[in-house]
Enzyme design. Sequence first.
Site, PDB file in Angstrom:
ATOM      1  N   ALA A  53      13.645 -21.562  14.162  1.00 18.91           N
ATOM      2  CA  ALA A  53      13.734 -20.104  14.119  1.00 18.91           C
ATOM      3  C   ALA A  53      12.388 -19.501  13.747  1.00 18.91           C
ATOM      4  O   ALA A  53      11.612 -20.095  12.994  1.00 18.91           O
ATOM      5  CB  ALA A  53      14.799 -19.650  13.112  1.00 18.91           C
ATOM      6  N   ASP A  54      12.120 -18.323  14.289  1.00 20.01           N
ATOM      7  CA  ASP A  54      10.890 -17.607  13.949  1.00 20.01           C
ATOM      8  C   ASP A  54      11.153 -16.104  14.018  1.00 20.01           C
ATOM      9  O   ASP A  54      11.847 -15.632  14.922  1.00 20.01           O
ATOM     10  CB  ASP A  54       9.751 -17.975  14.895  1.00 20.01           C
ATOM     11  CG  ASP A  54       8.427 -17.375  14.448  1.00 20.01           C
ATOM     12  OD1 ASP A  54       7.868 -17.887  13.458  1.00 20.01           O
ATOM     13  OD2 ASP A  54       7.975 -16.401  15.072  1.00 20.01           O
TER      14      ASP A  54
END
Length: 240
Positions: free
Chosen positions: A114-115
Amino acid sequence: MKRFPEGIQKEKTRTKKALGSLTFGSESSSSSRPSPPLDKEREDSTTRDFLDRILISFQGLNLTIIPSTFEEKYDPKEYDNPGDFAIATARGKAEEVAKRVRDDISNKFVVIGADTCISLENQVFGKPKDHEDAFKMLSLFSDCSHNVVTGVSVLIQEGETWNEISFCETTTVKFGKLVDEEIDAYIATGEPMDKAGGYGIQGLGGTLVESIDGDYYNVMGFPLHRFCCHMAAAIEKVTS
């Protein structure tokens, strides 16, 4: 009037990078997740809250946090929109971890990367470089709305290959009108420096927020509801 007097202790509940990569092994374990070192207890508390919510739905699976060593060097200007940029970075994190676990044939793995980034008028904001950079960011956000965009990449192991589920979630955040003294006082707490966009809604930065439209957890760094919706199909594949 300052909302953030100098010397106030910095809260360590940052999660925008804490969920950089998660790995599920299909083999169940009788032991619970190991407790983190005492000096990281507060830092990881919000992350564990996320994971506990996930585990309620997916009991019987091992979950391990594996920090990705992926170098975040992508240029957001090379992508059509912030969502594509966030997904690409999330994919890079997940792929780096997948390469490290793929030789373990005793388990089937699901790797989640995730970012999160901030978007305002087609400009993407990451972590501030210094006090001046943080001040510029927060000044731009004052009395207007910006988007918090999280990209998620889920890699599902299928023998020697990996299949991907990817998506992005966007939440609109409206800041109140901020004065310079207020911004300087908030930056002086140290909280903005390790956060995309220079603030954390779960900490003191929450006092800057007038309203949000969308998933609150997405602003913290992980769109929990949508993730769980996608994970139902992924877990079925892993355990079948």
